[in-house]
Design an enzyme around this catalytic site. Structure first.
Site, PDB file in Angstrom:
ATOM      1  N   HIS A  26       1.127  -1.636   0.064  1.00  0.00           N
ATOM      2  CA  HIS A  26      -0.256   0.215  -0.139  1.00  0.00           C
ATOM      3  C   HIS A  26       1.236   1.568  -0.141  1.00  0.00           C
ATOM      4  O   HIS A  26       0.495   2.057  -0.777  1.00  0.00           O
ATOM      5  CB  HIS A  26      -0.629   0.073   0.962  1.00  0.00           C
ATOM      6  CG  HIS A  26      -1.900  -1.008   0.911  1.00  0.00           C
ATOM      7  ND1 HIS A  26      -3.289  -0.335   0.999  1.00  0.00           N
ATOM      8  CD2 HIS A  26      -2.198  -2.661   1.192  1.00  0.00           C
ATOM      9  CE1 HIS A  26      -4.081  -1.690   1.334  1.00  0.00           C
ATOM     10  NE2 HIS A  26      -2.944  -2.801   1.067  1.00  0.00           N
ATOM     11  N   ASP A 130      -5.540   6.083   0.811  1.00  0.00           N
ATOM     12  CA  ASP A 130      -5.905   4.635   0.480  1.00  0.00           C
ATOM     13  C   ASP A 130      -7.134   4.126   0.688  1.00  0.00           C
ATOM     14  O   ASP A 130      -7.969   4.852   1.635  1.00  0.00           O
ATOM     15  CB  ASP A 130      -4.955   3.405   1.455  1.00  0.00           C
ATOM     16  CG  ASP A 130      -4.727   2.342   0.849  1.00  0.00           C
ATOM     17  OD1 ASP A 130      -5.944   2.154   0.448  1.00  0.00           O
ATOM     18  OD2 ASP A 130      -4.343   2.216   0.430  1.00  0.00           O
TER      19      ASP A 130
END
Length: 326
Positions: A26, A130
């Site tokens: 991520h 995110d």
């Protein structure tokens, strides 16, 4: 990329980029997206946990210090025992901390960044977070800026997460030998996909990131690290649910030419794991030969997507325009 914009420092767009802090898969894509935005004259504040930030600094402290318009800010993840810990926190504990604590913690941090009196730091004009942290849309709304959510998984993966609840309601869980090959063609865009291909279906009693995928519609737009010719049908399905979808992958390929011209940008890296070595070992095995053949086919598709007039390049330019005009 077609976008060409050179604002003064005062009027420079300022993107606060917030990755999911649970792993390199991520952090690295978000860091690459931040670099791409920086190359288009955005001031960048990259927000990370204290532990992850310290690892990045160990890899590229000099570069971080040499870019006044690419800054780092940190916050506590609420579960790590020490900001210098090398061992990441337990994933489920981190997920729970994210839901309980991150909104309040990041609200304070973003407001501090936005009200900074430091010379050369423009006001925040957008947030890019995110996809598993959609609560950042609340913060963005409070300060009056757009918020894009960046899902680093494939478009198919995102659509799978988005339908976890319906999968459970249809009695298809828990996953077992009797149902694992059930075709999930009722999910838009996932024709031919088996139940076992849906990410994280093995976690029957845990809804992370199902809830987060469902809340993606609250964002100003959805960014995906994929490209149109690879996942056309599922991207069409996602676009029917949200009008602003930006498939800009493979993001590392878009970034390559820029990094060659900017050594300081290239040296900013997450570098948390030795992934390249593992991939090379895999490609040398028998299974790797088959993957290599398939990769050559994908390479041609990728080349088209990231070309000057390719879909990913144009989608990124549209993303920049959206972030600057909102």
């Amino acid at each position: 990329m077609a976008t060409n914009y050179s604002p003064t420092v005062k009027n420079k767009p300022h993107a606060v980029c917030i990755p999911w802090v649970g792993g390199q898969s991520h952090i690295t894509p978000m860091l690459k997206l931040a670099k791409l935005l920086h190359s288009h004259d955005f001031h960048i504040t990259f927000v990370n946990t204290e532990c992850n930030h310290n690892r990045i600094l160990r890899a590229s402290a000099a570069a971080a210090a040499s870019l006044p318009d690419f800054r780092f800010e940190t916050f506590s993840d609420g579960v790590s025992t020490s900001p210098d810990a090398d061992t990441p926190p337990e994933p489920f504990a981190l997920c729970e901390s994210s839901r309980r604590n991150f909104l309040t913690t990041l609200r304070v941090l973003v407001n501090k960044i936005n009200n900074s009196s430091r010379e050369g730091v423009p006001a925040v004009t957008c947030i890019v977070s995110d996809g598993v942290m959609p609560f950042t849309t609340v913060i963005a709304k409070e300060i009056g800026v757009p918020c894009m959510v960046f899902w680093v998984v494939s478009a198919c993966g995102f659509m799978g997460y988005k339908h976890h609840r319906q999968i459970k309601e249809r009695g298809l869980l828990p996953l077992n030998d009797g149902n694992k090959d059930t075709i999930m063609d009722w999910i838009p865009g996932l024709k031919g996909t088996r139940l076992r291909d849906i990410p994280h279906v093995e976690y029957v009693n845990y809804d992370f990131p199902t809830k987060e995928a469902e809340e993606a519609v609250k964002a100003s737009g959805i960014i995906l690290n994929t490209f149109e010719t690879l996942e056309k049908h599922v991207l069409d399905a996602i676009t029917s649910m949200h009008p602003h979808v930006y498939p800009i992958g493979p993001i590392h390929m878009l970034l390559n030419s820029i990094e060659e011209k900017n050594g300081a940008l290239k040296s900013i890296a997450s570098n948390l794991e030795e992934v390249e070595k593992l991939v090379r070992e895999l490609m040398e095995r028998e299974k790797g030969k088959e993957l290599k053949k398939k990769a050559m086919e994908w390479k041609e598709m990728v080349g088209e997507a990231i070309s000057t007039s390719g879909s990913s390049t144009l989608n990124f330019d549209n993303l920049v325009v959206k972030l600057m005009s909102s």
